[in-house]
Design a protein around this motif. Structure first.
Motif, PDB file in Angstrom:
ATOM      1  N   LEU A 191      37.044  45.134  34.969  1.00 46.67           N
ATOM      2  CA  LEU A 191      38.322  44.506  35.271  1.00 46.67           C
ATOM      3  C   LEU A 191      39.514  45.256  34.689  1.00 46.67           C
ATOM      4  N   VAL A 250      37.129  41.697  41.660  1.00 48.57           N
ATOM      5  CA  VAL A 250      37.614  42.963  41.096  1.00 48.57           C
ATOM      6  C   VAL A 250      38.606  43.685  41.998  1.00 48.57           C
ATOM      7  N   GLY A 292      34.004  41.130  31.826  1.00 55.77           N
ATOM      8  CA  GLY A 292      33.304  41.517  33.047  1.00 55.77           C
ATOM      9  C   GLY A 292      32.015  40.739  33.257  1.00 55.77           C
ATOM     10  N   SER A 325      43.738  41.261  40.552  1.00 56.86           N
ATOM     11  CA  SER A 325      43.606  41.570  39.122  1.00 56.86           C
ATOM     12  C   SER A 325      44.330  40.563  38.230  1.00 56.86           C
ATOM     13  N   VAL A 366      31.266  43.257  35.731  1.00 58.04           N
ATOM     14  CA  VAL A 366      32.238  43.923  36.586  1.00 58.04           C
ATOM     15  C   VAL A 366      33.297  44.571  35.710  1.00 58.04           C
TER      16      VAL A 366
END
Length: 180
Positions: A119, A72, A141, A77, A117
């Motif tokens: 993103l 992350v 995620g 990215s 997560v």
């Protein structure tokens, strides 16, 4: 009345989701990820989860994302997005899934032992399988968190999820053909 049509030159701004889900953008991201993992194309059939290729891909992914913090990190990215597009394309191609925006529709059936997560801002891409039957869905995620935790290859890895989805899809397709 004339056959002429009135034309309007209106610029319509595309939404964040519309930009993300654009097929050309996703295809470019998949291509970049395939290059990164050393594949010329996705195979015609899904990998067996314990295949040498799934293990090799898993090793590359583990090097890219040894932990969720790395996955992350802002500087990663684009690579994380490439991975999401790649895994999503696998689910679409092999398991009959399709993209949806979880942020808008809020539908998911993920296991609770994985911490998804974050993103993206304003959207949360996910793949859903046969939405009419209430079948599984996974957010981007979740898939990143799952892959970091369990890897790509092996019985519990993401390739195993893809293979299981493909087998279920094939079973549904065969059942639908048999009932016709």
């Amino acid at each position: 009345m004339s056959d002429e049509q009135i034309g309007f030159d209106i610029d319509v701004e595309q939404t964040v989701w519309g930009k993300w889900v654009d097929p050309a953008r996703r295809a470019a991201q998949v291509r970049r990820f395939l290059d990164r993992i050393g594949l010329s194309a996705l195979p015609p059939k899904v990998w067996e989860f314990e295949s040498p290729e799934a293990s090799r891909i898993g090793g590359v992914i583990a090097d890219l994302f040894p932990d969720t913090e790395t996955a992350v990190a802002p500087e990663n990215s684009d690579v994380a997005d490439q991975f999401v597009c790649f895994v999503g394309e696998c689910f679409i191609r092999y398991a009959g899934a399709r993209w949806y925006d979880h942020a808008r529709y809020g539908r998911t059936s993920e296991d609770s032992d994985i911490e998804p997560v974050e993103l993206y801002q304003g959207i949360e891409p996910g793949v859903v399988f046969d939405p009419d039957s209430g079948s599984r869905s996974y957010t981007a995620g979740y898939l990143v968190g799952y892959t970091v935790r369990y890897g790509f290859g092996g019985f519990n890895g993401t390739a195993g999820l893809i293979l299981a989805g493909a087998m279920l899809h094939e079973g549904r397709s065969s059942h639908a053909e048999d009932s016709e």
